[in-house]
Design an enzyme around this catalytic site. Structure first.
Site, PDB file in Angstrom:
ATOM      1  N   GLY A  10     -20.614  -6.298   5.875  1.00 34.97           N
ATOM      2  CA  GLY A  10     -19.279  -5.994   6.416  1.00 34.97           C
ATOM      3  C   GLY A  10     -19.258  -4.590   6.973  1.00 34.97           C
ATOM      4  CB  SER A 128      -8.622   4.375  -3.382  1.00 34.18           C
ATOM      5  OG  SER A 128      -7.613   5.061  -2.681  1.00 34.18           O
ATOM      6  CE  LYS A 182      -7.715   0.871  -3.483  1.00 31.58           C
ATOM      7  NZ  LYS A 182      -7.137   0.175  -2.422  1.00 31.58           N
ATOM      8  CG  HIS A 185      -4.723   3.580  -5.973  1.00 30.13           C
ATOM      9  ND1 HIS A 185      -4.568   3.195  -4.648  1.00 30.13           N
ATOM     10  CD2 HIS A 185      -5.084   4.889  -5.936  1.00 30.13           C
ATOM     11  CE1 HIS A 185      -4.829   4.216  -3.858  1.00 30.13           C
ATOM     12  NE2 HIS A 185      -5.159   5.270  -4.612  1.00 30.13           N
ATOM     13  CG  ASN A 186      -3.577  -0.279  -2.910  1.00 30.69           C
ATOM     14  OD1 ASN A 186      -4.308   0.631  -3.287  1.00 30.69           O
ATOM     15  ND2 ASN A 186      -3.898  -1.071  -1.925  1.00 30.69           N
ATOM     16  CD  GLU A 189      -1.923   3.477  -0.515  1.00 32.47           C
ATOM     17  OE1 GLU A 189      -3.022   3.668  -1.071  1.00 32.47           O
ATOM     18  OE2 GLU A 189      -1.785   2.689   0.446  1.00 32.47           O
ATOM     19  CE1 TYR A 190       1.375  -1.130  -0.363  1.00 31.15           C
ATOM     20  CE2 TYR A 190       3.525  -2.034   0.176  1.00 31.15           C
ATOM     21  CZ  TYR A 190       2.149  -2.075   0.291  1.00 31.15           C
ATOM     22  OH  TYR A 190       1.554  -3.051   1.058  1.00 31.15           O
ATOM     23  CE  LYS A 259      -4.768  -3.769   6.584  1.00 32.93           C
ATOM     24  NZ  LYS A 259      -4.832  -2.356   6.146  1.00 32.93           N
TER      25      LYS A 259
HETATM   26  C1  6PG Z   1      -6.698   3.029  -0.224  1.00 30.47           C
HETATM   27  C2  6PG Z   1      -5.579   2.236   0.415  1.00 30.47           C
HETATM   28  C3  6PG Z   1      -6.052   1.049   1.173  1.00 30.47           C
HETATM   29  C4  6PG Z   1      -4.941   0.167   1.727  1.00 30.47           C
HETATM   30  C5  6PG Z   1      -4.124   0.806   2.785  1.00 30.47           C
HETATM   31  C6  6PG Z   1      -3.166  -0.137   3.504  1.00 30.47           C
HETATM   32  O1  6PG Z   1      -6.615   3.214  -1.419  1.00 30.47           O
HETATM   33  O2  6PG Z   1      -7.597   3.476   0.476  1.00 30.47           O
HETATM   34  O3  6PG Z   1      -4.744   1.767  -0.608  1.00 30.47           O
HETATM   35  O4  6PG Z   1      -6.851   0.290   0.294  1.00 30.47           O
HETATM   36  O5  6PG Z   1      -5.515  -0.944   2.265  1.00 30.47           O
HETATM   37  O6  6PG Z   1      -3.409   1.841   2.247  1.00 30.47           O
HETATM   38  O7  6PG Z   1      -2.365  -0.863   2.653  1.00 30.47           O
HETATM   39  P1  6PG Z   1      -1.038  -1.559   3.233  1.00 30.47           P
HETATM   40  O8  6PG Z   1      -1.419  -2.154   4.551  1.00 30.47           O
HETATM   41  O9  6PG Z   1      -0.648  -2.616   2.251  1.00 30.47           O
HETATM   42  O10 6PG Z   1      -0.046  -0.464   3.390  1.00 30.47           O
END
Ligand code: 6PG
Length: 467
Positions: A10, A128, A182, A185-186, A189-190, A259
């Protein structure tokens, strides 16, 4: 022919940059990509590097020294199963397959079981840090086969981000735990991104700050408690102009994409019955942002408040936003780590929260000074129930909750939507309340459905003939 030490399948942004990172640490790397053109393009760009292209999976797998280390950097979902099934005939017992994408942790649990039965070690690793992190050092959250982890531990330690000479990687736990962490973590992040965006709304719409002022404010904030990667990039975003000399931020359509990881973590919080309101509101906020056509119609039909020109002391309010943002972040992390605790019990992962907070401190998107404090609190108490009631975070909460209340109130009065800030203060007040209103819910349930209730003065279940 000389065998290669690591294989990466990939070559999209993350896979390509990780392959370069691995090579830069002295490993010989085999690469494979579905589109051969991409592979050729990469090789022509990196001719002097020890990266070796393969155009069929059998040769790719056979190019690797044993036990083979195969890193999958492909889109989450059935593509992972397809590739696993395609390479399986060529793998041998003891080889290690790593899924470094944002896979759903339940899928990882299934894949782990499937491959383990065949004697293949499977690691679901959250990675990440975006493009730059992948190239220069990401934060890595590997879960799955412990024996498999030992085989790839030194590789992961070499390529990951470092903080105080410590690698930002640690074995998380069994089966899907790495991808679960993870996902948390995301979610965080949100939440961070939404809180920052709500602060921007306030600065722009209530305090009438321009982009340069906003950039300077984020720059100042980045020097203190709020110091973090996301605040730093936000500061840079407000400075950036396009080739016509206009600020790019003002030309970007206000519809936020996603995503899936934010949705998964919110769904999971409902599943595990653990409040994750701030992160979930952040996901909903992205969905509302996508209702642009409806928003345009609603804007014509629905009134907001009429606000007379106000005479705010800007400096004071900016400090209040800073405090609200910091406390909002704390509440978001408290919810995220509480969910982690619940999941650890449910799936018997025995997660080490101190270590998780510690590896989040560099390489990943949510890296922030705040994580030092979180890590310290878990070091002091491995079983802590909720970050909010720890010495440091309760002290900050008690100092900053008035600012959070003021920012929420002013936003509501001005008709500015701040769902993450609102959910932060609601959770805070709900969490600290001794007497909630749930007695009435219980009475209503008993009234219409004889669901019974418990009493505070007697043991047992009770039912009342309400009519
Ligand atoms: C990371 C991010 C990454 C994620 C993007 C987009 O830790 O590097 O979390 O993995 O894919 O931030 O996420 P969204 O499209 O859901 O905002």
């Amino acid at each position: 022919m000389l065998k290669k030490q690591v294989g990466v399948i990939g070559m999209a942004v993350m896979g390509y940059n990780l392959a370069l990172n691995i090579e830069s640490k002295g490993y010989l790397v085999s690469i494979f990509n579905r589109s051969h053109e991409k592979t050729k393009e990469i090789i022509s760009k990196n001719q002097e590097k020890k990266i070796f292209p393969y155009f069929n999976l059998k040769e790719f797998i056979f190019s690797l020294e044993k036990p083979r280390k195969v890193l999958l950097m492909i889109q989450a979902g059935c593509a992972i199963d397809n590739v696993i099934n395609s390479i399986l005939p060529y793998l041998e017992k003891g080889d290690v397959v790593i899924d470094g994408g944002n896979s759903f942790y339940q899928d990882t649990i299934i894949r782990n079981r499937y491959l383990e039965k065949k004697g293949i070690y499977f690691i679901g690793a959250g990675i990440s840090g975006g493009e730059e992190g992948a190239l220069k050092g990401p934060c890595i959250m590997p879960g799955g086969s412990r024996k498999g982890y030992f085989i790839i531990e030194s590789l992961f330690k070499n390529i990951s981000a470092k903080i105080n000479n410590q690698s930002c990687v640690d074995y998380i736990g069994e089966n899907g735990s790495g991808h679960y962490v993870k996902m948390i973590h995301n979610g965080i992040e949100y939440g961070d991104m939404q809180l920052i965006s709500e602060s921007y709304s306030f600065l722009k719409n209530i305090l009438n700050c321009n982009n340069i002022e906003i950039s300077n404010i984020f720059s100042d904030w980045n020097k203190g408690e709020l110091n973090s990667y996301l605040i730093e990039i936000t500061k840079n975003i407000f400075n950036k102009k396009d080739n016509k000399g206009n600020y790019i931020i003002d030309s970007i359509l206000d519809e936020a994409s996603s995503k899936g990881t934010g949705k998964w973590v919110s769904q999971n919080s409902l599943e595990l019955e653990e409040p994750l309101s701030l992160i979930t509101e952040s996901v909903f906020a992205r969905y509302i942002s996508n209702m642009k056509n409806q928003r345009i119609i609603a804007n014509k039909k629905l009134n907001g408040p009429y606000i007379k020109k106000n005479n705010f002391v800007k400096k004071e309010l900016i400090e209040k936003i800073r405090q609200a943002l910091y406390l909002g972040k704390i509440i978001s992390y408290a919810q995220g780590f509480s969910l982690l605790r619940k999941a650890s019990e449910k799936y018997n992962w025995k997660l080490n929260f101190q270590s998780i907070a510690s590896i989040f401190r560099s390489g990943c998107i949510i890296r922030a000074s705040l994580l030092d404090k979180i890590s310290e609190e878990y070091e002091n108490n491995k079983n802590l129930l909720n970050l909010l009631i720890t010495p440091y975070f309760s002290k900050i909460s008690n100092l900053y909750h008035i600012s959070l209340r003021d920012i929420v109130s002013l936003s509501v009065i001005h008709g500015i939507s701040v769902p993450a800030f609102c959910s932060a203060i609601s959770y805070y007040d709900g969490y600290r309340s001794i007497n909630s209103n749930a007695n009435l819910i219980q009475a209503q349930r008993d009234y219409f459905g004889s669901h019974t209730y418990k009493r505070i003065d007697q043991i047992g279940s009770f039912h009342t003939q309400w009519v």
